[in-house]
Design an enzyme around this catalytic site. Structure first.
Site: not given
Length: 591
Positions: A347, A517-519
Site C-alpha cells: 500500500q 501491514t497490508h501485504t
C-alpha cells in the site's frame, strides 16, 4: 524421525481471523478439526488484561505480539538485479504471531471493497481502453462479483459487531455515509463511533470543498451487542491502545473477542500451539495432500495426516509454505510463467501534519484504532483518470488512534530528539496537532514478486521467502496527485502551519518506517490456473484438497484495509467446503 499422529478430517494451518472463522463454520459438521498455530496461546484474559496490555514499550516498541525475525524473517530487494538481504527488524509491516495473529493487534478498520476494486481490470479497459494499462502491470479481476460476495461481507460485519454509517442500502444513498460504497443489504450492526475534534475539522473543510465525509467503518463495537455466534461484545471505551495491542475490553473485533469463545463449545475441535508447519505433504502424484509436517515446541518433527488442508496463516507465510511444499508452479519473472509468488503488492501511504495554536485541543488519548472521518472522492474509479497517467487511488482521512507517549508524539520536522527543546515541542504540540492521511492502492507488476531465497535460511534450515518490490511510477504519480488534494484540505482546515509527507517521484521502498501491514498477493485467486493459484472458492487448482485463505489471494491491493475481504472470502470458502466439497471432494471449478 518424525512422529506420526492420528489422522484428522480437516487441518488448519494458522489460527488468526481466517483460521478461526473457517474452524467455527465447519465445526457443526462433526468432523474432526485440528488447528496448528506456530505461536503461543493467547486469550483476552490473562494475555490482554488491563493494565498489563497498556504497555507501549513492550507491545508497540518491542513488538511482543509479533513474529520474531531472529527465528524467521524474509529477505528484501528492490529489483531482481539486487542482492536480497535479511529483514533484521520488522518496521514497514508487522506480521503477527500467536493465536489471533494480526487479528489481535489490528486497528479495526473494516471496509468492503468498491465494485471497481473487484473488477479493476475490466473497469479500466471499459473506461479508458486496454492501452491505459502499463505493459508491466498485471492487474486482473477478482473471480467473483460484489453481489455474489455481499452476504458474506454482511455476515462478517455482524460477527465483528461493526460500527458505522451506511451510505448505500439497496441503492438508496444515505446522508452521512459513503455515497460511493457498493449497495449493502443492511445497516452496520452498531452505530458509528464518536467523532473526534480532528474529524469535525476535517469534515467541515471537506464539505466546504464539495466532498462527502463519513465515519470510518470500524470493528470496534459502539454499543452492547451479541454476534451471530452468541458471543457478547463490550462497548469501546476509546482507550487509545488498539494497533499493536490486544483489546482488554472485548470491544475490538478479533478471533479472541468474536469467534474462539463459541468455538470452544465444539468437542470435535482441537488447537495445538507452538507447532510450526514446514511443509504440506502430498502423495506420489503431487495432486493430493496427505497432511503436513510440523515441528512442535520440543523441536520434534511431527507428521500430521489429514484429508483436507486449509492454509490460513499470514499472507507471506502462506506463499512461502506453498513454495516449500511444491504446490503450484513458482512464478518466473523472466518468462511470466508460473503463479506462486506472482502479483505481490503493498500500500502507498502519505500525509500532512497540521499544527495549531493552543485554542484547538485534539485530546488524542481518547481514541480507538478506527476513530476518524474519511472521503472517498479520489479512491479507485470514483474519479476520472483521463490524462492523469495512473490507475488506482486513495482515501483521505483525519484519524487519531491514540496519544501514547513514545510513538504518537506528532512534532514538527527539525525538532530535537531529546532535551529541553524536545520537551518544549511536546508541550506546545501534543494536544494541538492532527494529520490528513492517505491510504492508496498498489497495482501488481511483473517485476514485483515473491520467491525462495537461495542463500538465507530460517532456524529450521528452510529457505527464507524473498521479496522483490519497489515503488513504480503508477503509484508515485497517484500519491503525488492525492497529496495535492490533501494539501488543499489542510489549507481549508486552517492550521497555524503544516508539513507535507508524501513520497517524491524518485522514491524507493524503504523497509524501516512503519507504513502498513497490508501485504497482498503471491497466491492470487482467479478463474484461470494460468494466472492464479486458487479458484474463486480459494481452492488450489493443482491440489484440490488444499484451500488457501487470506490476503495472499488478492490480485492487487486496494486503498482500503484488507480485513473485510479476508473475512468475507473465508466465510465464502467455508460455505463452499461445507455445502459442496465435503459432499463430493474434488475441484469445485473446472480449469
Amino acid at each position: 524421525m518424525a512422529i506420526k499422529k492420528e489422522a484428522v478430517d480437516i487441518l488448519i494451518v494458522g489460527f488468526g481471523w481466517t483460521g478461526s472463522l473457517i474452524a467455527k463454520e465447519l465445526a457443526d459438521t462433526g468432523l474432526k478439526i485440528l488447528a496448528l498455530e506456530r505461536g503461543e496461546a493467547r486469550d483476552t484474559n490473562p494475555d490482554f488484561a488491563y493494565p498489563r496490555i497498556a504497555d507501549e514499550l513492550s507491545y508497540a516498541v518491542r513488538l511482543k505480539l509479533f513474529q520474531n525475525p531472529a527465528k524467521e524473517t524474509l529477505t528484501v530487494r528492490h529489483t531482481s538485479s539486487d542482492t536480497a538481504l535479511p529483514y533484521r527488524r520488522f518496521g514497514s509491516f508487522l506480521p503477527g504471531d500467536g493465536v489471533g495473529g494480526a487479528g489481535s493487534h489490528w486497528n479495526g478498520m473494516l471496509w468492503r471493497p468498491l465494485e471497481a476494486d473487484i473488477k479493476m481490470r475490466s473497469t479500466v479497459i471499459e473506461r479508458y481502453g486496454a492501452d491505459f494499462i502499463p505493459q508491466d502491470m498485471t492487474v486482473q479481476d477478482y473471480p467473483f462479483t460484489y453481489k455474489e460476495m455481499e452476504p458474506y461481507f454482511d455476515k462478517f460485519e455482524k460477527i465483528c459487531g461493526a460500527a458505522g454509517q451506511a451510505g448505500n442500502i439497496n441503492g438508496e444513498i444515505l446522508e452521512g455515509g459513503n455515497p460511493f460504497e457498493a449497495p449493502r443489504q443492511n445497516p452496520y450492526p452498531t452505530a458509528a463511533l464518536k467523532t473526534q475534534y480532528s474529524g469535525l475539522l476535517f469534515s467541515k473543510a471537506a464539505k466546504n470543498l464539495g466532498y462527502h465525509p463519513f465515519p470510518v467503518p470500524a470493528a470496534n463495537c459502539s454499543e452492547p451487542y451479541t454476534n451471530p455466534y452468541g458471543v457478547q461484545l463490550g462497548v469501546c471505551n476509546y482507550c487509545g491502545y488498539c494497533e499493536r495491542f490486544g483489546c482488554f475490553n472485548y470491544s475490538k473485533a478479533s478471533p479472541q473477542t468474536c469467534v474462539i469463545p463459541a468455538l470452544r463449545q465444539h468437542s470435535n475441535f482441537e488447537l495445538r500451539t507452538q507447532c510450526h508447519v514446514i511443509r504440506v505433504n502430498t502423495d506420489s502424484t503431487g495432486k493430493q495432500a496427505t497432511g503436513v509436517l510440523y515441528i512442535d515446541e520440543n523441536g520434534q518433527e511431527v507428521e500430521q495426516p489429514a484429508n483436507l488442508v486449509i492454509l490460513s496463516a499470514f499472507q507471506l507465510h502462506n506463499v512461502r509454505l506453498l513454495l516449500l511444499s511444491g504446490i503450484g508452479k513458482p512464478y518466473d519473472p523472466q518468462t511470466g510463467e508460473g503463479v506462486v509468488g506472482r502479483n505481490y503488492a503493498y500500500q502507498m501511504t502519505g500525509g500532512v501534519k497540521l499544527f495549531f495554536d493552543k485554542s484547538h485541543d485534539m485530546n488524542p488519548f481518547a481514541a480507538s484504532g478506527a476513530t476518524g472521518m474519511f472521503i472517498d472522492e479520489f479512491n479507485a474509479e470514483n474519479f476520472d483518470h483521463t490524462g492523469l497517467g495512473f490507475i488506482g487511488g486513495a482515501t483521505l482521512s483525519a484519524t487519531i488512534t491514540g496519544g501514547r507517549p513514545i510513538q504518537q508524539m506528532s512534532l514538527p520536522s527539525g525538532t530535537p530528539a531529546w532535551g529541553s527543546a524536545w520537551k518544549q515541542a511536546i508541550s506546545e504540540h501534543y494536544l494541538h496537532s492532527m494529520s490528513v492521511g492517505s491510504s492508496g492502492s498498489v497495482m501488481p507488476y511483473k517485476q514485483c514478486y515473491l520467491d525462495l531465497d537461495p542463500t538465507y535460511k530460517d532456524i529450521y534450515g528452510q529457505p527464507l521467502l524473498r521479496m522483490t518490490f519497489d515503488w513504480q511510477q503508477n503509484e508515485l504519480k497517484m500519491t503525488h496527485f492525492v497529496g495535492q488534494k490533501a494539501e488543499i484540505i489542510a489549507k481549508e482546515i486552517g492550521p497555524a502551519h503544516y508539513q507535507m509527507g508524501f513520497k517524491g517521484m524518485d522514491a524507493h521502498y524503504d523497509v524501516r518506517p512503519y507504513q502498513s501491514t497490508h501485504t497482498t498477493g503471491g497466491a492470487v485467486m482467479g478463474d484461470n490456473p494460468k494466472n492464479s493459484v486458487v479458484n474463486k472458492y480459494l481452492q488450489s487448482w493443482d491440489v484440490p484438497n488444499v484451500f488457501v485463505l487470506g490476503a495472499c489471494c488478492f490480485p492487487q491491493n486496494l486503498a482500503y484495509n484488507p480485513t473485510g475481504i479476508v473475512g468475507a472470502t473465508a466465510l465464502f470458502a467455508a460455505n463452499a467446503i461445507r455445502t459442496q466439497y465435503l459432499a463430493s471432494p474434488g475441484p469445485l471449478v473446472q480449469a
